[in-house]
Scaffold this motif. Structure first.
Motif, mmCIF file in Angstrom:
data_model
loop_
_atom_site.group_PDB
_atom_site.id
_atom_site.type_symbol
_atom_site.label_atom_id
_atom_site.label_comp_id
_atom_site.label_asym_id
_atom_site.label_seq_id
_atom_site.Cartn_x
_atom_site.Cartn_y
_atom_site.Cartn_z
ATOM 1 N N TRP A 1 -2.194 7.741 3.409
ATOM 2 C CA TRP A 1 -2.058 6.269 3.271
ATOM 3 C C TRP A 1 -2.236 5.698 4.739
ATOM 4 O O TRP A 1 -2.807 4.644 4.909
ATOM 5 C CB TRP A 1 -0.364 6.026 2.874
ATOM 6 C CG TRP A 1 0.164 4.887 3.377
ATOM 7 C CD1 TRP A 1 -0.112 3.682 2.635
ATOM 8 C CD2 TRP A 1 1.281 4.594 4.216
ATOM 9 N NE1 TRP A 1 0.765 2.727 3.086
ATOM 10 C CE2 TRP A 1 1.449 3.230 4.330
ATOM 11 C CE3 TRP A 1 1.803 5.432 5.282
ATOM 12 C CZ2 TRP A 1 2.328 2.670 5.097
ATOM 13 C CZ3 TRP A 1 2.904 4.763 5.955
ATOM 14 C CH2 TRP A 1 3.127 3.379 5.921
ATOM 15 N N PRO B 1 -0.203 12.861 0.615
ATOM 16 C CA PRO B 1 -0.294 11.193 0.547
ATOM 17 C C PRO B 1 0.052 10.313 1.820
ATOM 18 O O PRO B 1 -0.251 9.360 1.810
ATOM 19 C CB PRO B 1 0.865 11.015 -0.703
ATOM 20 C CG PRO B 1 0.887 12.285 -1.282
ATOM 21 C CD PRO B 1 0.609 13.423 -0.294
ATOM 22 N N ALA B 2 1.136 10.851 2.507
ATOM 23 C CA ALA B 2 1.454 10.288 3.796
ATOM 24 C C ALA B 2 0.267 9.915 4.651
ATOM 25 O O ALA B 2 0.279 8.836 5.060
ATOM 26 C CB ALA B 2 2.445 10.769 4.363
ATOM 27 N N ALA C 1 1.006 4.036 -2.863
ATOM 28 C CA ALA C 1 0.901 5.660 -2.661
ATOM 29 C C ALA C 1 1.939 6.514 -2.870
ATOM 30 O O ALA C 1 2.257 7.811 -2.859
ATOM 31 C CB ALA C 1 0.570 5.901 -1.189
ATOM 32 N N ALA D 1 -5.826 5.275 5.188
ATOM 33 C CA ALA D 1 -6.270 3.906 4.358
ATOM 34 C C ALA D 1 -6.036 2.740 5.057
ATOM 35 O O ALA D 1 -6.764 1.822 4.864
ATOM 36 C CB ALA D 1 -5.819 4.193 2.854
ATOM 37 N N LEU D 2 -5.032 2.768 5.740
ATOM 38 C CA LEU D 2 -4.543 1.364 6.356
ATOM 39 C C LEU D 2 -5.477 1.378 7.525
ATOM 40 O O LEU D 2 -5.877 -0.138 7.522
ATOM 41 C CB LEU D 2 -3.068 1.604 7.045
ATOM 42 C CG LEU D 2 -1.950 1.532 6.072
ATOM 43 C CD1 LEU D 2 -0.512 1.815 6.839
ATOM 44 C CD2 LEU D 2 -1.911 0.298 5.201
ATOM 45 N N THR E 1 0.953 -1.295 -0.025
ATOM 46 C CA THR E 1 -0.104 -0.096 0.209
ATOM 47 C C THR E 1 0.768 1.253 -0.149
ATOM 48 O O THR E 1 0.443 2.087 -0.702
ATOM 49 C CB THR E 1 -0.981 -0.126 1.133
ATOM 50 O OG1 THR E 1 -0.128 -0.187 2.412
ATOM 51 C CG2 THR E 1 -2.068 -1.020 1.000
ATOM 52 N N ALA E 2 1.958 1.354 0.806
ATOM 53 C CA ALA E 2 2.875 2.315 0.598
ATOM 54 C C ALA E 2 3.495 2.750 -0.518
ATOM 55 O O ALA E 2 3.576 3.828 -1.257
ATOM 56 C CB ALA E 2 4.040 2.294 1.575
ATOM 57 N N LEU F 1 5.069 6.007 -1.592
ATOM 58 C CA LEU F 1 6.009 6.199 -0.268
ATOM 59 C C LEU F 1 6.928 4.866 -0.174
ATOM 60 O O LEU F 1 6.537 3.732 -0.533
ATOM 61 C CB LEU F 1 5.203 6.441 0.722
ATOM 62 C CG LEU F 1 3.889 7.519 0.794
ATOM 63 C CD1 LEU F 1 3.056 7.398 1.874
ATOM 64 C CD2 LEU F 1 4.642 8.672 0.789
#
Length: 166
Positions: free
Chosen positions: A126, A122-123, A97, A129-130, A93-94, A99
């Motif tokens: 992310w 974005p950070a 995004a 979203a987690l 997932t990172a 990252l």
């Protein structure tokens, strides 16, 4: 002992009844104060500390029980974490995004992550979203804004319940 008791008894006999009552009352108050300071206060402090330790132990036992229940049901992924596991899910997932977090074991037993210099939008999206999309629990989070309009983020994730550190 008689050398001390003799003069003390003689001194006591030389006091009037009123003085004896006053001295006896002062000795009772002194004894009550000593009892309070040497017995009651430490006992209540020990009881409160034991109560706090018991609450922590009960929370840890409940978490361990939930983790055991989750492990006892094979084939069922942990709360929202896919079958691929926690670390691969976080890495995938990172990367999606844009990252590149540094992953390691967190101090609370979860998966620790660190982003040294990442765009804030974005950070933070992310991290959010987690939690929302994958059901991971954010146990610890520290966000510091850098001078170049980026953020430094440190945190810890788990698929179960957060365990208090220490």
């Amino acid at each position: 002992m008689h050398r001390l008791a003799g003069p003390l008894l003689q001194w006591w006999q030389g006091r009037t009844v009123r003085e004896r009552r006053l001295l006896a009352a002062m000795l009772v108050l002194l004894a009550a104060t000593a009892l309070w300071l040497l017995v009651v206060r430490p006992a209540t402090a020990w009881r409160e500390a034991a109560s706090e330790r018991r609450a922590l132990a009960e929370a840890a036992a409940a978490t361990a029980g939930r983790n055991l229940d989750r492990l006892a049901t094979p084939g069922k992924p942990a709360a929202g974490a896919s079958r691929e596991g926690l670390e691969p899910l976080v890495r995938r997932t990172a990367e999606g995004a844009g990252l590149a977090p540094v992953l390691a074991m967190g101090p609370d037993g979860g998966l620790g992550f660190q982003l040294a210099s990442a765009p804030s939008g974005p950070a933070l999206a992310w991290v959010s979203a987690l939690e929302t999309d994958h059901g991971l629990r954010l146990c610890r989070l520290s966000v510091v804004e850098n001078a170049d309009a980026t953020v430094q983020i440190e945190g810890s994730l788990t698929a179960g319940d957060c365990v208090p550190a220490g």
